[in-house]
Design a protein around this motif. Structure first.
Motif, PDB file in Angstrom:
ATOM      1  N   ASP A  47      40.464  46.305  34.515  1.00 11.49           N
ATOM      2  CA  ASP A  47      40.926  46.107  33.138  1.00 11.49           C
ATOM      3  C   ASP A  47      42.455  46.144  33.065  1.00 11.49           C
ATOM      4  O   ASP A  47      43.047  46.948  32.342  1.00 11.49           O
ATOM      5  CB  ASP A  47      40.318  47.160  32.210  1.00 11.49           C
ATOM      6  CG  ASP A  47      40.679  48.587  32.616  1.00 11.49           C
ATOM      7  OD1 ASP A  47      41.078  48.793  33.780  1.00 11.49           O
ATOM      8  OD2 ASP A  47      40.567  49.485  31.763  1.00 11.49           O
ATOM      9  N   SER A  90      44.352  44.159  31.617  1.00 12.47           N
ATOM     10  CA  SER A  90      44.846  43.693  30.320  1.00 12.47           C
ATOM     11  C   SER A  90      45.203  44.824  29.371  1.00 12.47           C
ATOM     12  O   SER A  90      45.908  44.609  28.386  1.00 12.47           O
ATOM     13  CB  SER A  90      43.801  42.785  29.648  1.00 12.47           C
ATOM     14  OG  SER A  90      42.582  43.487  29.470  1.00 12.47           O
ATOM     15  N   GLY A 103      48.605  38.559  35.765  1.00 16.22           N
ATOM     16  CA  GLY A 103      47.342  38.408  36.470  1.00 16.22           C
ATOM     17  C   GLY A 103      47.512  38.504  37.972  1.00 16.22           C
ATOM     18  O   GLY A 103      48.557  38.156  38.517  1.00 16.22           O
ATOM     19  N   ASP A 128      41.261  41.259  35.115  1.00 18.66           N
ATOM     20  CA  ASP A 128      40.569  40.517  34.063  1.00 18.66           C
ATOM     21  C   ASP A 128      41.471  39.430  33.471  1.00 18.66           C
ATOM     22  O   ASP A 128      40.992  38.382  33.013  1.00 18.66           O
ATOM     23  CB  ASP A 128      40.061  41.463  32.965  1.00 18.66           C
ATOM     24  CG  ASP A 128      41.153  42.316  32.344  1.00 18.66           C
ATOM     25  OD1 ASP A 128      42.322  42.246  32.785  1.00 18.66           O
ATOM     26  OD2 ASP A 128      40.845  43.086  31.407  1.00 18.66           O
ATOM     27  N   THR A 129      42.780  39.653  33.509  1.00 22.39           N
ATOM     28  CA  THR A 129      43.719  38.649  33.013  1.00 22.39           C
ATOM     29  C   THR A 129      43.697  37.388  33.879  1.00 22.39           C
ATOM     30  O   THR A 129      43.953  36.283  33.385  1.00 22.39           O
ATOM     31  CB  THR A 129      45.143  39.225  32.985  1.00 22.39           C
ATOM     32  OG1 THR A 129      45.403  39.879  34.248  1.00 22.39           O
ATOM     33  CG2 THR A 129      45.292  40.249  31.874  1.00 22.39           C
ATOM     34  N   LEU A 152      40.926  36.279  35.526  1.00 16.04           N
ATOM     35  CA  LEU A 152      39.667  35.604  35.257  1.00 16.04           C
ATOM     36  C   LEU A 152      39.690  34.867  33.917  1.00 16.04           C
ATOM     37  O   LEU A 152      39.028  33.833  33.752  1.00 16.04           O
ATOM     38  CB  LEU A 152      38.518  36.614  35.275  1.00 16.04           C
ATOM     39  CG  LEU A 152      38.289  37.340  36.607  1.00 16.04           C
ATOM     40  CD1 LEU A 152      37.145  38.346  36.468  1.00 16.04           C
ATOM     41  CD2 LEU A 152      37.987  36.342  37.719  1.00 16.04           C
ATOM     42  N   GLU A 153      40.464  35.395  32.966  1.00 15.81           N
ATOM     43  CA  GLU A 153      40.523  34.786  31.628  1.00 15.81           C
ATOM     44  C   GLU A 153      41.196  33.412  31.635  1.00 15.81           C
ATOM     45  O   GLU A 153      40.881  32.561  30.811  1.00 15.81           O
ATOM     46  CB  GLU A 153      41.291  35.706  30.673  1.00 15.81           C
ATOM     47  CG  GLU A 153      40.562  36.993  30.310  1.00 15.81           C
ATOM     48  CD  GLU A 153      41.469  37.952  29.558  1.00 15.81           C
ATOM     49  OE1 GLU A 153      42.647  37.583  29.327  1.00 15.81           O
ATOM     50  OE2 GLU A 153      41.017  39.057  29.222  1.00 15.81           O
ATOM     51  N   LYS A 154      42.141  33.199  32.560  1.00 17.63           N
ATOM     52  CA  LYS A 154      43.014  32.030  32.473  1.00 17.63           C
ATOM     53  C   LYS A 154      42.800  30.997  33.573  1.00 17.63           C
ATOM     54  O   LYS A 154      43.481  29.965  33.579  1.00 17.63           O
ATOM     55  CB  LYS A 154      44.477  32.489  32.500  1.00 17.63           C
ATOM     56  CG  LYS A 154      44.852  33.412  31.352  1.00 17.63           C
ATOM     57  CD  LYS A 154      46.289  33.890  31.475  1.00 17.63           C
ATOM     58  CE  LYS A 154      46.664  34.827  30.335  1.00 17.63           C
ATOM     59  NZ  LYS A 154      48.069  35.327  30.463  1.00 17.63           N
ATOM     60  N   HIS A 155      41.884  31.248  34.510  1.00 17.75           N
ATOM     61  CA  HIS A 155      41.718  30.338  35.635  1.00 17.75           C
ATOM     62  C   HIS A 155      40.286  29.822  35.739  1.00 17.75           C
ATOM     63  O   HIS A 155      39.334  30.505  35.357  1.00 17.75           O
ATOM     64  CB  HIS A 155      42.117  31.031  36.944  1.00 17.75           C
ATOM     65  CG  HIS A 155      43.576  31.289  37.074  1.00 17.75           C
ATOM     66  ND1 HIS A 155      44.221  32.275  36.363  1.00 17.75           N
ATOM     67  CD2 HIS A 155      44.530  30.681  37.824  1.00 17.75           C
ATOM     68  CE1 HIS A 155      45.510  32.270  36.665  1.00 17.75           C
ATOM     69  NE2 HIS A 155      45.724  31.319  37.546  1.00 17.75           N
ATOM     70  N   ASP A 207      52.198  31.426  33.790  1.00 24.44           N
ATOM     71  CA  ASP A 207      51.736  32.547  32.961  1.00 24.44           C
ATOM     72  C   ASP A 207      52.546  33.816  33.184  1.00 24.44           C
ATOM     73  O   ASP A 207      52.697  34.632  32.275  1.00 24.44           O
ATOM     74  CB  ASP A 207      50.255  32.830  33.238  1.00 24.44           C
ATOM     75  CG  ASP A 207      49.357  31.681  32.806  1.00 24.44           C
ATOM     76  OD1 ASP A 207      49.807  30.848  31.986  1.00 24.44           O
ATOM     77  OD2 ASP A 207      48.214  31.596  33.294  1.00 24.44           O
TER      78      ASP A 207
END
Length: 409
Positions: free
Chosen positions: A234, A236, A242, A259-260, A262-265, A379
């Motif tokens: 976690d 984020s 990331g 988790d950051t 996984l959110e953007k890729h 990012d």
């Protein structure tokens, strides 16, 4: 003032000048290219994103220059003025012996932490927040500081007692035994850290079943990699940056994704990032890194052995000949001299990164890795136009444009 004191003060000042000079070169390079996106990234990075990354780099560089000057001044002030009153204060309350030496180092470390804490606060709540990265609350920040301090005490104090006990028991061979013990502890921490220490700061959740996990398990089988599980951290809750990594040895190896990330890729990009990390494992880079650390640590212990045996180093600064003061002087002096090794250690690190990139390319192709690197750069607001001399001393990873060029080759 003795010759050795002059040499150490000169090294601190020259190291500070070198760092500031490199930072100013970096700022000039970034500023000079701020108005135009490099041609290779025209289609993937907008001018606004490029300029925002430049502004972030310039803001960080400005803070680094101030911090470098402050740290150099503080090191000189410690050696010239502060160590004696701190030691005298401890000596007035604790009899001569191991406890006095340990207490002196603990108190110096605590004061140094408080003197540099404002930079951490400013970076977290002003600079990182200004560019949308910080998600840490003041309460969380304070709790992290308390946990880190507690860990340093729990782990550091016994090590200091052990070091000074060895010094008294084996005045000629202590440094060999201390070095061997440090290597054992270092290897043990690689196993202990992910299972017991990292969870004190972050939550690690097993990755949920689904296409992503299935793809990762297929890639792991293809690479012959056995792990103790796939986890999502976690990250984020503290930052928007990331990343991904694996840690541990043998069956204790675990793979961790922010988790950051996984959110953007996309799934393919995640697999390419993992393949890169697996490349480090395949080429034995972790073992190589431990080997490099072992050599550097042996040199440091050899210097400490000379300093303790000579018995004259504290006198060069008009200080009592206490082991704690010898240790503090050597550790303060080693920083400036070790900065000269940065180009070599960074070269070895960058070579490992190129090898890991090549492995990822062989496993999943170049396109996903190029896309992932571009997204991570965009990012994380990493500059695409760093100064070459600056990167020589400060980049453990190759600049992204170079990595992408190698992947395309």
């Amino acid at each position: 003032m003795t010759a050795i004191a002059l040499v150490i003060f000169a090294a601190i000042i020259l190291s500070g000048f070198l760092s500031v000079y490199l930072d100013l070169r970096q700022a000039a390079a970034v500023r000079a290219h701020r108005s135009r996106v490099p041609r290779a990234f025209d289609a993937t990075v907008t001018l606004e994103e490029h300029q925002r990354a430049a502004d972030y780099t310039l803001a960080r560089t400005k803070l680094t220059v101030i911090e470098t000057i402050y740290d150099a001044d503080l090191a000189i002030v410690w050696l010239a003025f502060l160590l004696r009153p701190v030691f005298n204060f401890v000596a007035a309350h604790i009899p001569a012996g191991l406890t006095r030496s340990v207490a002196t180092i603990v108190l110096v470390t605590a004061i140094s932490y408080l003197l540099t804490l404002p930079f951490s606060i400013y970076k977290t709540f002003r600079l990182e927040a200004q560019f949308g990265f910080n998600r840490t609350t003041p309460a969380m920040f304070a709790l992290d500081q308390v946990k880190a301090a507690a860990l340093q005490l729990v782990l550091g104090v016994p090590l200091l007692y052990g070091l000074f006990a060895l010094l008294h028991a084996l005045p000629n061979l202590w440094w060999i035994f201390a070095w061997a013990a440090l290597m054992i502890i270092m290897v043990a921490m690689i196993v202990i850290y992910p299972a017991f220490i990292a969870p004190l700061f972050n939550k690690f959740t097993p990755m949920a079943d689904g296409p992503m996990k299935a793809g990762i398990e297929t890639l792991l089988a293809k690479c012959g990699f056995e792990s103790n599980g796939l986890f999502v951290m976690d990250a984020s809750k503290r930052s928007a940056h990331g990343n991904a990594y694996f840690s541990g040895f043998g069956r204790a190896k675990r793979i961790v994704f922010f988790d950051t990330l996984l959110e953007k890729h996309t799934n393919d990009e995640i697999l390419s990032v993992l393949a890169h990390e697996l490349g480090h494992y395949k080429f034995g880079h972790v073992v190589q890194k431990i080997g490099e650390s072992a050599v550097l640590a042996l040199i440091v212990f050899a210097v400490l052995h000379w300093a303790f045996a000579a018995g004259t180093l504290p006198a060069a600064f008009h200080l009592p000949n206490d082991p704690s003061l010898v240790l503090m002087i050597v550790m303060t002096a080693i920083g400036p001299f070790s900065s000269l090794l940065a180009p070599l250690t960074n070269f070895l690190s960058r070579r490992a990164e190129f090898q890991a990139d090549a492995f990822a390319k062989s496993m999943v192709g170049s396109a996903p890795m190029i896309s992932a690197l571009t997204k991570l750069t965009r990012d994380n607001l990493a500059t695409l136009t760093p100064d070459r001399l600056y990167t020589l001393f400060n980049y453990s990873h190759p600049p992204v444009p170079e990595r992408i060029a190698h992947l395309q080759g």
